[in-house]
Design a protein around this motif. Sequence first.
Motif, PDB file in Angstrom:
ATOM      1  N   ALA A   1       0.851  -1.183   0.000  1.00  0.00           N
ATOM      2  CA  ALA A   1       0.000   0.000   0.000  1.00  0.00           C
ATOM      3  C   ALA A   1       0.886   1.232   0.000  1.00  0.00           C
ATOM      4  O   ALA A   1       2.031   1.206   0.490  1.00  0.00           O
ATOM      5  N   ALA A   2       0.368   2.308  -0.560  1.00  0.00           N
ATOM      6  CA  ALA A   2       1.086   3.581  -0.591  1.00  0.00           C
ATOM      7  C   ALA A   2       0.081   4.714  -0.436  1.00  0.00           C
ATOM      8  O   ALA A   2      -1.077   4.598  -0.855  1.00  0.00           O
ATOM      9  N   ALA A   3       0.515   5.786   0.185  1.00  0.00           N
ATOM     10  CA  ALA A   3      -0.378   6.932   0.391  1.00  0.00           C
ATOM     11  C   ALA A   3       0.432   8.217   0.342  1.00  0.00           C
ATOM     12  O   ALA A   3       1.640   8.224   0.618  1.00  0.00           O
ATOM     13  N   ILE A   4      -0.249   9.297  -0.020  1.00  0.00           N
ATOM     14  CA  ILE A   4       0.389  10.611  -0.105  1.00  0.00           C
ATOM     15  C   ILE A   4      -0.391  11.599   0.742  1.00  0.00           C
ATOM     16  O   ILE A   4      -1.626  11.578   0.770  1.00  0.00           O
ATOM     17  N   SER A   5       0.330  12.452   1.455  1.00  0.00           N
ATOM     18  CA  SER A   5      -0.268  13.556   2.193  1.00  0.00           C
ATOM     19  C   SER A   5       0.187  14.853   1.548  1.00  0.00           C
ATOM     20  O   SER A   5       1.388  15.045   1.286  1.00  0.00           O
ATOM     21  N   LEU A   6      -0.762  15.729   1.256  1.00  0.00           N
ATOM     22  CA  LEU A   6      -0.481  17.010   0.619  1.00  0.00           C
ATOM     23  C   LEU A   6      -0.522  18.088   1.696  1.00  0.00           C
ATOM     24  O   LEU A   6      -1.552  18.293   2.342  1.00  0.00           O
TER      25      LEU A   6
ATOM     26  N   VAL B   1       5.096  10.820   0.973  1.00  0.00           N
ATOM     27  CA  VAL B   1       4.612   9.522   0.514  1.00  0.00           C
ATOM     28  C   VAL B   1       5.056   8.446   1.500  1.00  0.00           C
ATOM     29  O   VAL B   1       6.232   8.374   1.876  1.00  0.00           O
ATOM     30  N   ALA B   2       4.093   7.627   1.923  1.00  0.00           N
ATOM     31  CA  ALA B   2       4.355   6.520   2.842  1.00  0.00           C
ATOM     32  C   ALA B   2       4.086   5.195   2.155  1.00  0.00           C
ATOM     33  O   ALA B   2       3.170   5.088   1.333  1.00  0.00           O
ATOM     34  N   ILE B   3       4.878   4.185   2.502  1.00  0.00           N
ATOM     35  CA  ILE B   3       4.683   2.824   1.993  1.00  0.00           C
ATOM     36  C   ILE B   3       4.651   1.868   3.176  1.00  0.00           C
ATOM     37  O   ILE B   3       5.480   1.953   4.081  1.00  0.00           O
ATOM     38  N   ASP B   4       3.658   0.959   3.164  1.00  0.00           N
ATOM     39  CA  ASP B   4       3.558  -0.047   4.221  1.00  0.00           C
ATOM     40  C   ASP B   4       2.701  -1.191   3.703  1.00  0.00           C
ATOM     41  O   ASP B   4       2.386  -1.238   2.507  1.00  0.00           O
ATOM     42  N   THR B   5       2.285  -2.061   4.602  1.00  0.00           N
ATOM     43  CA  THR B   5       1.533  -3.246   4.182  1.00  0.00           C
ATOM     44  C   THR B   5       0.069  -2.962   3.910  1.00  0.00           C
ATOM     45  O   THR B   5      -0.564  -3.681   3.131  1.00  0.00           O
ATOM     46  N   THR B   6      -0.496  -1.924   4.538  1.00  0.00           N
ATOM     47  CA  THR B   6      -1.896  -1.578   4.327  1.00  0.00           C
ATOM     48  C   THR B   6      -2.044  -0.064   4.202  1.00  0.00           C
ATOM     49  O   THR B   6      -1.207   0.701   4.714  1.00  0.00           O
ATOM     50  N   ALA B   7      -3.131   0.355   3.570  1.00  0.00           N
ATOM     51  CA  ALA B   7      -3.408   1.789   3.450  1.00  0.00           C
ATOM     52  C   ALA B   7      -3.649   2.403   4.825  1.00  0.00           C
ATOM     53  O   ALA B   7      -3.260   3.548   5.082  1.00  0.00           O
ATOM     54  N   GLU B   8      -4.297   1.660   5.714  1.00  0.00           N
ATOM     55  CA  GLU B   8      -4.559   2.170   7.058  1.00  0.00           C
ATOM     56  C   GLU B   8      -3.256   2.525   7.777  1.00  0.00           C
ATOM     57  O   GLU B   8      -3.149   3.579   8.417  1.00  0.00           O
ATOM     58  N   ARG B   9      -2.254   1.665   7.664  1.00  0.00           N
ATOM     59  CA  ARG B   9      -0.964   1.947   8.297  1.00  0.00           C
ATOM     60  C   ARG B   9      -0.290   3.157   7.647  1.00  0.00           C
ATOM     61  O   ARG B   9       0.304   3.993   8.337  1.00  0.00           O
ATOM     62  N   CYS B  10      -0.382   3.251   6.337  1.00  0.00           N
ATOM     63  CA  CYS B  10       0.200   4.408   5.637  1.00  0.00           C
ATOM     64  C   CYS B  10      -0.432   5.707   6.116  1.00  0.00           C
ATOM     65  O   CYS B  10       0.268   6.699   6.385  1.00  0.00           O
TER      66      CYS B  10
END
Length: 353
Positions: A268-273, A327-336
């Motif tokens: 999973a990956a997520a971005i914070s603006l 940008v964060a990368i982890d095993t799940t979107a929730e963790r990101c």
Amino acid sequence: MAAVSAAADALARRHTVAGVLTWDEFALVSAAHVAARLNLFGNSTATAAASRNKAASRAAFAACGVPSAESTRVTTLREARLAAARIGYPVVLKPTGHAGSVGVIKAERAHDLPGAYTHASRAAGDDLRGREEGGVRVEEYLDGPEISVECVTVRGVTTPVAITRKQLGPEPHFEEVGHSVEAGDPLLALAGPVAIAALNALGVANGISHVELRLTDTGPRIVEVNGRLGGDLIPHLVKQATGIDLPRAAADIALGRDPDLTPTCRKAAAISLIYAPATGRLARAHADDALTSAPWLERLVWEREVGDMVNAPPTDEIGTARLAHIVAIDTTAERCLQHLAEAEDHLAIAVDS
């Protein structure tokens, strides 16, 4: 368009043009025109124009039974009042010709409409009484989480490859504050067929599409179709989460090749603006060591420098409100998303107003 044709012809006389590609919302029609003129892979000019023209999109969706928001183009406050009364409050007003949530605002009730119309029409600018694709649209407000389906279409066959879940700032504005992508998201099976139906309705034949939907009580409904790669590094999130390289796929399609859509990872990956807290001159922008050395951190990029003038959102000046992205990368979107929420405690930002 005559100037675009002349430039394309001149380039083709000097070089062998293998493909035409754009990631810019405002260049979609020109790119389609050039691809067709040079007999290269792409979408028809009519399809590109329909994806940019919200009225044409809505008409196509209605004709094909694709669930979407009811929408009307207006050029005066009186027309906006009539449209909102017919559609029913709350409604959303947006400049027809813009992208990236610029000028988009919710009117909860009739009392809010004049201010909302002023906000949207100011962003529309000279387009208000101009081209058919200009002006302001009054749309039905779709309640529910907002997502997008990242789609790849080759020779008329569409493959939905990922779901992007969008994080929005507080209403009445729709400022995008983050996105997350998780491999194997179960929403793909629910929203993918609706996205395919929308692209088929518009006649999309080739390329990458960023299809925005809301998950309402009655199921997924189309907000809009963008005939391009998603913004805000969404293709990067897709690659980090699934291994599927959407920019490469876009280039392959433009060259007439079949893209490789094989997933090679399951993360999973997520971005914070990160936005300016106030309007003024950026006086401080710093991240501490606990953030910059975090094992989950894929990147932290400052988009503005100390000394720059910045605007607090909402703003019609694209690029002046966002200060950075993480940008964060982890095993799940929730963790990101948890990592990114905690990251804000490790940022020092100050604006001299």
